[in-house]
Scaffold this motif. Structure first.
Motif, PDB file in Angstrom:
ATOM      1  N   VAL A  51       0.825  -1.205   0.000  1.00  0.00           N
ATOM      2  CA  VAL A  51       0.000   0.000   0.000  1.00  0.00           C
ATOM      3  C   VAL A  51       0.858   1.254   0.000  1.00  0.00           C
ATOM      4  O   VAL A  51       0.654   2.164  -0.818  1.00  0.00           O
ATOM      5  CB  VAL A  51      -0.953   0.005   1.213  1.00  0.00           C
ATOM      6  N   ILE A  52       1.831   1.317   0.920  1.00  0.00           N
ATOM      7  CA  ILE A  52       2.599   2.557   1.052  1.00  0.00           C
ATOM      8  C   ILE A  52       3.501   2.803  -0.153  1.00  0.00           C
ATOM      9  O   ILE A  52       3.920   3.935  -0.397  1.00  0.00           O
ATOM     10  CB  ILE A  52       3.415   2.593   2.364  1.00  0.00           C
ATOM     11  N   CYS A  53       3.790   1.741  -0.918  1.00  0.00           N
ATOM     12  CA  CYS A  53       4.564   1.908  -2.148  1.00  0.00           C
ATOM     13  C   CYS A  53       3.658   2.114  -3.370  1.00  0.00           C
ATOM     14  O   CYS A  53       4.156   2.264  -4.498  1.00  0.00           O
ATOM     15  CB  CYS A  53       5.460   0.694  -2.381  1.00  0.00           C
ATOM     16  N   ASN A 334       8.416   8.091   8.545  1.00  0.00           N
ATOM     17  CA  ASN A 334       8.428   9.467   8.035  1.00  0.00           C
ATOM     18  C   ASN A 334       7.339   9.702   7.005  1.00  0.00           C
ATOM     19  O   ASN A 334       6.915  10.830   6.777  1.00  0.00           O
ATOM     20  CB  ASN A 334       9.790   9.808   7.429  1.00  0.00           C
ATOM     21  N   GLY A 335       6.878   8.622   6.366  1.00  0.00           N
ATOM     22  CA  GLY A 335       5.808   8.740   5.380  1.00  0.00           C
ATOM     23  C   GLY A 335       6.255   9.466   4.122  1.00  0.00           C
ATOM     24  O   GLY A 335       7.420   9.428   3.735  1.00  0.00           O
ATOM     25  N   GLY A 336       5.320  10.097   3.468  1.00  0.00           N
ATOM     26  CA  GLY A 336       5.636  10.807   2.228  1.00  0.00           C
ATOM     27  C   GLY A 336       5.303   9.976   1.004  1.00  0.00           C
ATOM     28  O   GLY A 336       4.775   8.864   1.088  1.00  0.00           O
ATOM     29  N   ASN A 337       5.625  10.527  -0.155  1.00  0.00           N
ATOM     30  CA  ASN A 337       5.257   9.902  -1.421  1.00  0.00           C
ATOM     31  C   ASN A 337       6.410   9.192  -2.112  1.00  0.00           C
ATOM     32  O   ASN A 337       6.271   8.756  -3.247  1.00  0.00           O
ATOM     33  CB  ASN A 337       4.696  10.973  -2.375  1.00  0.00           C
ATOM     34  N   ALA A 342      12.490   4.934  -2.287  1.00  0.00           N
ATOM     35  CA  ALA A 342      13.432   4.526  -1.245  1.00  0.00           C
ATOM     36  C   ALA A 342      13.684   3.024  -1.297  1.00  0.00           C
ATOM     37  O   ALA A 342      14.815   2.563  -1.109  1.00  0.00           O
ATOM     38  CB  ALA A 342      12.892   4.923   0.132  1.00  0.00           C
ATOM     39  N   ARG A 343      12.633   2.240  -1.558  1.00  0.00           N
ATOM     40  CA  ARG A 343      12.801   0.791  -1.683  1.00  0.00           C
ATOM     41  C   ARG A 343      13.709   0.469  -2.877  1.00  0.00           C
ATOM     42  O   ARG A 343      14.603  -0.378  -2.784  1.00  0.00           O
ATOM     43  CB  ARG A 343      11.446   0.110  -1.876  1.00  0.00           C
ATOM     44  N   SER A 344      13.465   1.120  -3.996  1.00  0.00           N
ATOM     45  CA  SER A 344      14.279   0.888  -5.185  1.00  0.00           C
ATOM     46  C   SER A 344      15.730   1.250  -4.932  1.00  0.00           C
ATOM     47  O   SER A 344      16.651   0.561  -5.390  1.00  0.00           O
ATOM     48  CB  SER A 344      13.729   1.697  -6.366  1.00  0.00           C
ATOM     49  N   GLU A 345      15.951   2.323  -4.190  1.00  0.00           N
ATOM     50  CA  GLU A 345      17.315   2.730  -3.857  1.00  0.00           C
ATOM     51  C   GLU A 345      17.998   1.691  -2.968  1.00  0.00           C
ATOM     52  O   GLU A 345      19.197   1.433  -3.113  1.00  0.00           O
ATOM     53  CB  GLU A 345      17.297   4.094  -3.176  1.00  0.00           C
ATOM     54  N   GLN A 346      17.238   1.071  -2.054  1.00  0.00           N
ATOM     55  CA  GLN A 346      17.838   0.022  -1.220  1.00  0.00           C
ATOM     56  C   GLN A 346      18.214  -1.189  -2.069  1.00  0.00           C
ATOM     57  O   GLN A 346      19.256  -1.807  -1.846  1.00  0.00           O
ATOM     58  CB  GLN A 346      16.879  -0.396  -0.100  1.00  0.00           C
ATOM     59  N   ILE A 347      17.372  -1.532  -3.035  1.00  0.00           N
ATOM     60  CA  ILE A 347      17.696  -2.646  -3.932  1.00  0.00           C
ATOM     61  C   ILE A 347      18.964  -2.330  -4.720  1.00  0.00           C
ATOM     62  O   ILE A 347      19.852  -3.177  -4.864  1.00  0.00           O
ATOM     63  CB  ILE A 347      16.514  -2.932  -4.877  1.00  0.00           C
ATOM     64  N   TYR A 348      19.053  -1.109  -5.210  1.00  0.00           N
ATOM     65  CA  TYR A 348      20.249  -0.688  -5.948  1.00  0.00           C
ATOM     66  C   TYR A 348      21.482  -0.747  -5.047  1.00  0.00           C
ATOM     67  O   TYR A 348      22.537  -1.263  -5.446  1.00  0.00           O
ATOM     68  CB  TYR A 348      20.062   0.726  -6.493  1.00  0.00           C
TER      69      TYR A 348
END
Length: 366
Positions: A51-53, A334-337, A342-348
């Protein structure tokens, strides 16, 4: 990015894509250029990673129950996927005591229905059933369980996952053992942690729920050890396994363990203490009189098969695992859009770390 040459432009169907691991897998596959299709129940809360993504707008989302074999088979027929990953399950031990019938129905018949759908869909070249380290008959010995150790499980959840493994092996031997049929496997992983997991009765989500409201978590089993992994660790194993199944065939069928190095099992207390070293805003208390509990004190996986034949091994140290996990939850709180970003950046960052450490799977599929 690693695996891109395998999954780019391919149709990949994930059952359970609204769950924790399933949603992370959908994000990774989307980053790899795959056409991602998901079949799952609706997400359970507004805090779920799916949901949040805002993944519903990013992939092909279809709501369905894996216990409905006809509906699942129809979705496979409609999609005609190249790869299939079965992650849909009732994943909680405590809930399995409260609803054993639903747990067995989902985890057993859901597995049967998945393999029936794969069997009826010739487009699928590789398929993986994802289970758990709890599928093994837990003797609490000091060495890790190997893939040929007996299945077991004293609680309904663990027993259901042992049964799911037996079902998978039965389908392998009965229907998928000859050349020209789909190459199938099962994947077993330990306690997976990371941002986006807000399930009840799990130590890390419970810790951050307490953190969120300024309370300290009461830890009743601080000395139990688990093979803690960031969620990207087993996912890299699943993607690696399916790639080998697709490219190299039957020699990679069967069961596979994906876990941390043998020396990196840590207790619940050590895990939370490491979080507090990185961010001291939370806390915990151990109730007076708490003793080292017998239940599941030791639980390890032997990953030598994956290390030797898949050339897979974990990327992150324990400290890096906790750091990745903390970062994920801070993003959630922190929430936000930009949580999907951020998830994609962690995968990278995870893939970049694997390449820097010369991890074979990251180099071979680069």
């Amino acid at each position: 990015m690693s695996f891109q040459n395998i999954y780019q432009g391919k149709k990949v169907l994930i059952t359970g894509h609204t769950g924790f691991k399933g949603s992370w897998m959908a994000i990774w596959l989307k980053e790899l250029g795959a056409d991602v299709y998901g079949y799952a129940l609706a997400p359970q809360s507004e805090m779920d990673n799916f949901v949040i993504c805002n993944l519903e707008s990013q992939i092909n989302h279809y709501e369905g129950d894996v216990r409905n074999g006809k509906k699942l088979k129809g979705y496979f027929e409609e999609v005609q996927p190249d790869f299939a990953f079965h992650l849909a399950a009732q994943p909680l031990v405590l809930l399995s005591y409260q609803d054993p019938v639903g747990t067995f129905d989902t985890n057993l018949m859901g597995t049967v229905n998945f393999w029936e759908a794969v069997r009826a869909t010739p487009s699928v070249k590789a398929a993986v059933n994802v289970t758990t380290d709890k599928c093994y008959d837990n003797k609490e010995w000091v060495w890790g369980y190997r893939e040929n150790d007996p299945m077991g499980g004293k609680d309904p959840y663990s027993a259901s996952k042992g049964c799911s493994e037996l079902i998978t092996n039965s389908y392998l031997e009965s229907f998928f053992s000859i050349e020209g049929t789909c190459n199938i496997a099962s994947a077993r992983a330990g306690n997976v942690i990371g941002g986006g997991d807000w399930a009840l009765d799990r130590i890390i989500p419970d810790y951050f729920r307490a953190f969120k409201v300024g309370e300290k978590l009461e830890v009743r089993n601080p000395y139990a050890t688990r093979p803690w992994q960031h969620v990207l660790e087993p996912l890299s194993g699943y993607l690696n396994l399916a790639a080998e199944l697709s490219c190299k065939g039957k020699e990679f069928t069967g069961g596979w363990n994906f876990g941390p190095e043998d020396v990196t099992n840590y207790s619940v207390k050590e895990l939370i203490d490491e979080i507090l070293l990185l961010d001291n805003r939370g806390g915990y208390v151990i109730p007076e009189g708490t003793k080292k509990l017998h239940e599941a004190v030791l639980l390890k996986l032997d990953i030598s098969k994956a290390a030797n034949f898949l050339k897979w091994k974990p990327v992150l140290s324990f400290k890096e695992t906790v750091d990745f996990t903390l970062k994920g939850y801070i993003d959630d709180l922190n929430g936000g859009n930009n949580i999907l970003k951020a998830r994609s950046e962690q995968i990278y960052q995870y893939t970049k770390t694997a390449i820097a450490k010369q991890i074979n799977w990251a180099l071979e599929w680069k």
